[in-house]
Design a protein around this motif. Structure first.
Motif, PDB file in Angstrom:
ATOM      1  N   GLY A 138       0.456  -1.276   0.190  1.00 40.96           N
ATOM      2  CA  GLY A 138      -0.037   0.504  -0.131  1.00 40.96           C
ATOM      3  C   GLY A 138       0.706   1.187  -0.174  1.00 40.96           C
ATOM      4  N   PHE A 139       2.212   1.318  -0.498  1.00 38.12           N
ATOM      5  CA  PHE A 139       3.168   2.151  -0.737  1.00 38.12           C
ATOM      6  C   PHE A 139       2.386   2.548  -1.934  1.00 38.12           C
ATOM      7  N   ASP A 140       2.387   4.192  -2.130  1.00 36.15           N
ATOM      8  CA  ASP A 140       2.796   5.018  -3.747  1.00 36.15           C
ATOM      9  C   ASP A 140       3.429   5.609  -3.537  1.00 36.15           C
ATOM     10  N   ALA A 141       4.978   5.708  -2.727  1.00 40.99           N
ATOM     11  CA  ALA A 141       6.069   5.806  -3.537  1.00 40.99           C
ATOM     12  C   ALA A 141       6.647   5.122  -2.397  1.00 40.99           C
ATOM     13  N   ALA A 142       8.524   4.397  -3.171  1.00 40.07           N
ATOM     14  CA  ALA A 142       9.162   3.886  -2.829  1.00 40.07           C
ATOM     15  C   ALA A 142      10.859   4.448  -3.909  1.00 40.07           C
ATOM     16  N   ILE A 143      11.865   4.700  -2.217  1.00 39.23           N
ATOM     17  CA  ILE A 143      13.258   5.260  -3.201  1.00 39.23           C
ATOM     18  C   ILE A 143      14.112   4.092  -2.653  1.00 39.23           C
ATOM     19  N   GLY A 144      14.922   4.065  -3.337  1.00 35.78           N
ATOM     20  CA  GLY A 144      15.899   2.453  -2.921  1.00 35.78           C
ATOM     21  C   GLY A 144      16.237   2.232  -4.148  1.00 35.78           C
ATOM     22  N   GLY A 145      16.679   1.374  -4.376  1.00 37.61           N
ATOM     23  CA  GLY A 145      17.876  -0.167  -5.410  1.00 37.61           C
ATOM     24  C   GLY A 145      16.892  -1.387  -5.120  1.00 37.61           C
ATOM     25  N   GLY A 146      16.963  -1.665  -6.479  1.00 39.43           N
ATOM     26  CA  GLY A 146      16.736  -3.868  -7.182  1.00 39.43           C
ATOM     27  C   GLY A 146      15.329  -3.677  -6.511  1.00 39.43           C
ATOM     28  N   LEU A 147      14.465  -2.847  -6.562  1.00 36.97           N
ATOM     29  CA  LEU A 147      12.958  -3.492  -6.548  1.00 36.97           C
ATOM     30  C   LEU A 147      12.577  -3.794  -7.723  1.00 36.97           C
ATOM     31  N   GLU A 148      11.662  -5.053  -8.151  1.00 35.67           N
ATOM     32  CA  GLU A 148      11.799  -6.215  -9.178  1.00 35.67           C
ATOM     33  C   GLU A 148      10.314  -5.136 -10.255  1.00 35.67           C
ATOM     34  N   LEU A 149      11.029  -4.877 -11.161  1.00 31.99           N
ATOM     35  CA  LEU A 149      10.544  -3.494 -12.556  1.00 31.99           C
ATOM     36  C   LEU A 149       9.507  -4.375 -12.559  1.00 31.99           C
ATOM     37  N   ALA A 150       8.132  -4.622 -11.596  1.00 25.73           N
ATOM     38  CA  ALA A 150       6.591  -5.270 -12.235  1.00 25.73           C
ATOM     39  C   ALA A 150       6.044  -4.762 -13.253  1.00 25.73           C
ATOM     40  N   VAL A 154       6.699   1.700 -12.392  1.00 27.73           N
ATOM     41  CA  VAL A 154       7.562   2.661 -12.842  1.00 27.73           C
ATOM     42  C   VAL A 154       8.900   3.356 -12.545  1.00 27.73           C
ATOM     43  N   ALA A 155      10.271   2.900 -12.080  1.00 28.96           N
ATOM     44  CA  ALA A 155      11.066   3.527 -12.531  1.00 28.96           C
ATOM     45  C   ALA A 155      11.408   4.741 -12.466  1.00 28.96           C
ATOM     46  N   SER A 275       3.180   3.458  -9.065  1.00 31.72           N
ATOM     47  CA  SER A 275       2.663   3.049  -9.755  1.00 31.72           C
ATOM     48  C   SER A 275       2.457   3.466 -11.255  1.00 31.72           C
ATOM     49  N   SER A 276       2.640   3.022 -12.534  1.00 33.35           N
ATOM     50  CA  SER A 276       2.289   3.191 -13.838  1.00 33.35           C
ATOM     51  C   SER A 276       0.760   3.252 -14.428  1.00 33.35           C
ATOM     52  N   GLN A 277       0.171   3.047 -13.523  1.00 28.87           N
ATOM     53  CA  GLN A 277      -1.064   3.298 -13.557  1.00 28.87           C
ATOM     54  C   GLN A 277      -1.439   5.203 -13.885  1.00 28.87           C
ATOM     55  N   LYS A 278      -2.409   4.978 -15.399  1.00 26.36           N
ATOM     56  CA  LYS A 278      -2.129   6.394 -16.133  1.00 26.36           C
ATOM     57  C   LYS A 278      -2.850   7.547 -15.280  1.00 26.36           C
ATOM     58  N   LEU A 280      -2.930   8.800 -12.176  1.00 21.24           N
ATOM     59  CA  LEU A 280      -1.662   8.744 -11.373  1.00 21.24           C
ATOM     60  C   LEU A 280      -2.813   9.677  -9.735  1.00 21.24           C
ATOM     61  N   PRO A 281      -2.605   9.635  -8.638  1.00 19.90           N
ATOM     62  CA  PRO A 281      -2.940  10.748  -7.774  1.00 19.90           C
ATOM     63  C   PRO A 281      -2.538  11.832  -7.607  1.00 19.90           C
ATOM     64  N   ALA A 282      -2.797  12.575  -7.877  1.00 18.96           N
ATOM     65  CA  ALA A 282      -2.090  13.897  -7.769  1.00 18.96           C
ATOM     66  C   ALA A 282      -1.532  13.913  -7.200  1.00 18.96           C
ATOM     67  N   LYS A 283      -1.631  13.925  -6.024  1.00 19.29           N
ATOM     68  CA  LYS A 283      -0.340  13.611  -4.573  1.00 19.29           C
ATOM     69  C   LYS A 283       0.906  13.624  -5.286  1.00 19.29           C
ATOM     70  N   THR A 284       0.863  12.106  -5.417  1.00 18.40           N
ATOM     71  CA  THR A 284       2.016  10.833  -6.298  1.00 18.40           C
ATOM     72  C   THR A 284       2.291  11.441  -7.160  1.00 18.40           C
ATOM     73  N   ARG A 285       1.723  12.092  -8.178  1.00 13.67           N
ATOM     74  CA  ARG A 285       2.444  12.924  -9.502  1.00 13.67           C
ATOM     75  C   ARG A 285       2.739  14.033  -8.850  1.00 13.67           C
ATOM     76  N   ALA A 286       2.384  15.083  -8.071  1.00 10.08           N
ATOM     77  CA  ALA A 286       3.301  16.515  -7.122  1.00 10.08           C
ATOM     78  C   ALA A 286       4.499  15.750  -6.135  1.00 10.08           C
ATOM     79  N   PHE A 287       4.385  14.159  -5.682  1.00 18.86           N
ATOM     80  CA  PHE A 287       5.666  13.544  -5.396  1.00 18.86           C
ATOM     81  C   PHE A 287       6.975  13.730  -6.353  1.00 18.86           C
ATOM     82  N   VAL A 288       6.773  13.179  -7.245  1.00 18.12           N
ATOM     83  CA  VAL A 288       7.889  12.388  -8.767  1.00 18.12           C
ATOM     84  C   VAL A 288       8.240  13.813  -8.934  1.00 18.12           C
TER      85      VAL A 288
END
Length: 307
Positions: A138-150, A154-155, A275-278, A280-288
């Protein structure tokens, strides 16, 4: 399933006692309101109003239906209004995760600026030294390395993930000079067990001429946390292999110094995962957008590059 228009027309007509009054509240014609109510009655198979030339009167079934649907309809309308009001505006709880060291030293210092820009967003950070399942947890975003890119992720790369050998200046000054890779064997080493596997990972270091050598040494002391490993190096307990972000401040202050500065580990990239969803919540897009912009402004790609 009933349309919202039918239900609203019924409730407003019941409240006002006429189709004409309900129509004025809804911005419709009386004929449209009457049609919506008739459709609702046809779908339910019951008569909701007794109609006369002067006034509408609820039937017994109509009274029961109004009691059941009235408060729920208000809640639905309030929810729709809230979504419409905040459409495109960053708002709500933003759940984020990162490693503790990088999170505390590089990400948290950026948050006053983010919160000032987006006052309707509440941040919830989780700092852990492990790989997370972004979607399942249930995370909106993660910062790090090596996550499996399902396929659902999106990375966005924000900095190189390089590891370097460091030690305390006092410790190094008491040892013979280390000029070649083979000289590492003369030093004491501290290391970290993998949180995921419990093993001591054997890293491959790359030299100045692209040559590669494994760092396969027996440590004198083991820990299970990067910050603890950094503290061991600070205390002069030996040489440690650590990520550049974890030791950058110590290198800049002189508290630690690099050992064999032409050698390092390329562990890929520090990335921002979401998330790669089209839609994308505004809060997540703003953080990215904010984090990518800050990484560029603060030159992380250069400052965290071991080479």
């Amino acid at each position: 399933m009933e349309t919202m228009g039918n239900l609203v027309s019924f409730v407003r007509s019941a409240e006002s006692g006429s189709f004409s009054a309900a129509a004025r509240r809804l911005g419709l014609t009386p004929a449209a309101v009457s049609r919506n109510v008739a459709q609702l009655e046809a779908n339910l198979g019951v008569r909701l109003f007794q109609r006369s030339t002067r006034r509408l009167t609820l039937t017994e079934a109509g009274e029961r239906f109004l009691a059941n649907v009235g408060s729920g309809l208000e809640s639905v309308q309030a929810a729709i209004a809230d979504v419409a009001t905040h459409a495109g505006q960053p708002a709500g709880v933003l759940r984020l995760t990162a490693a503790p060291g990088f999170g505390c030293d590089f990400l948290l210092p950026l948050m006053p600026g983010f919160l000032q820009r987006y006052p309707d967003v509440t941040l919830e950070w989780t700092f852990e030294n492990r790989q997370v399942d972004l979607i399942a947890e249930g995370f909106d975003a993660a910062i790090g390395g090596g996550l499996e890119l399902a396929p659902t992720l999106v990375a966005r790369d924000i900095a190189p993930a390089h590891l370097i050998l460091v030690a305390a200046p006092a410790y190094l000054s008491a040892q013979d000079p280390v000029r070649r890779f083979e000289d590492l064997a003369t030093l004491e080493h501290v290391a970290m067990r993998s949180v995921q596997t419990g093993r001591i990972r054997s890293w491959m270091l790359q030299g100045p001429d692209a040559q590669k050598r494994p760092l396969d040494l027996t440590p004198r002391l083991l820990v299970n946390d990067p910050q603890a490993l950094r503290q061991c190096a600070r205390l002069g307990l030996g040489v440690a292999l650590l990520a550049v972000p974890d030791v950058l401040a110590d290198l800049e202050s002189g508290r630690l110094q690099r050992v064999l500065p032409d050698w390092s580990v390329d562990a890929g990239q520090i990335s921002l995962y979401f998330s790669s969803q089209k839609l994308l919540p505004a809060k997540t897009r703003a953080f990215v957008d904010f984090l990518v912009g800050q990484a560029r402004e603060q030159a992380w790609a250069t400052r965290l590059n071991a080479r």
